[in-house]
Scaffold this active site. Structure first.
Site: not given
Ligand code: ATR
Length: 275
Positions: A18, A20, A69, A106, A131, A133
């Site tokens: 980190s 931070s 988180k 964030d 994404g 997530g």
């Molecule tokens: P975070 O809290 O960092 O968002 P997460 O909840 O694990 O972590 O989400 C990761 C995101 O990255 C998700 O949208 C994931 O897609 P999936 O929902 O289909 O798993 C995306 N992701 C991770 N690796 C990826 C890749 N190689 N190509 C495309 N999307 C990816």
């Protein structure tokens, strides 16, 4: 944690990488504040007890990073509305009356970097977030508050994108789709909120999303350009930047919550990107 110096830190697992402590030490020097800021690598089974002990011993505030988180929601007696929207906490603060306040800086960090540092306009623009997530969720409410024309959430797993879009539908115009169904490019602003950069990958999205007017933002950062930033530049976007600014701006928001003063972020950003 006795003595006169106020204690802060960042909790993660792992957390040794980190930045931070470096960032907050620079903020403290710059604003003339006396404080300590340490790394806390707490194992999952000890997390709740160790966080409680930190505050019981007089600790003033914690940043919370991966993978805690969401777990940190439960450690707060009170949540800010931005933490509630994000469904996650990245900052805990002990207030004068002993309340533990849970906040999420964030989204504000991203908006500050995008709109102030990078001078990107969000209002009335077409935005693509890749994404679905926690990282994507954390920035939706603050982006929607700036009234973009539309936000398309595109995710490798389409159902997650659809569910996220549905959850935020009361706040604005947004849609969730799988990568193959991203329509209507190029976009004004594209934000990569996937964790793909961490493994050197680029999300498998169509090239038509990028045009000469597209501003591309990768929430990930690292030495040099991220793979996503390089890919966007190769496709001739207007500009593409990694997420160093978001990192520093979210830290500045945490510092303001704790200390009542917002430090200047420019010198810290320069120090980080130069090193
Ligand atoms: P975070 O809290 O960092 O968002 P997460 O909840 O694990 O972590 O989400 C990761 C995101 O990255 C998700 O949208 C994931 O897609 P999936 O929902 O289909 O798993 C995306 N992701 C991770 N690796 C990826 C890749 N190689 N190509 C495309 N999307 C990816």
């Amino acid at each position: 944690m006795s003595g006169t110096v106020d204690s802060y830190g960042v909790v993660g697992h792992p957390v040794a990488h980190s930045l931070s402590p470096f960032i907050h030490a620079m903020f403290a020097r710059q604003t003339g504040q006396s404080l300590s800021y340490r790394l806390y690598d707490f194992a999952p089974e000890a997390l709740e007890e160790r966080v409680a002990a930190f505050f019981a011993q007089g600790g003033r505030g914690l940043n919370i990073t991966l993978p805690y988180k969401i777990a940190a929601l439960a450690f707060a007696n009170e949540l800010t509305s931005r933490a509630r929207h994000a469904g996650a906490v990245n900052t805990l603060a002990r207030t004068k009356d002993g309340t533990i306040l849970g906040d999420n800086t964030d989204g504000a960090g991203l908006i500050q970097d995008l709109c102030t540092n990078q001078r990107v306009t969000v209002t009335g623009r077409r935005i693509l977030i890749i994404g679905a997530g926690g990282a994507a969720r954390g920035v939706l409410a603050p982006l929607l508050a700036l009234a973009p024309e539309v936000i398309i959430i595109a995710n490798r797993t389409a159902d997650r994108a659809k569910a996220l879009a549905a959850a935020f539908a009361p706040l604005g115009n947004l849609q969730g789709v799988g990568f193959r169904y991203i329509a209507g490019g190029p976009y004004d602003l594209i934000i990569n909120a996937t964790s793909a950069s961490l493994t050197g990958e680029i999300p498998d999205v169509p090239v038509a999303i990028i045009g000469p007017g597209t501003f591309c933002y990768d929430m990930a950062y690292g030495k040099g350009d991220t793979p996503f930033v390089r890919w966007c530049m190769e496709l001739g976007c207007r500009a593409a930047v990694p997420g160093w600014g978001m990192l520093v701006e979210q830290a500045a928001e945490s510092f303001r919550l704790w200390r009542g003063v917002r430090p200047l972020t420019g010198p810290v950003l320069s120090a980080l990107t130069a090193s």
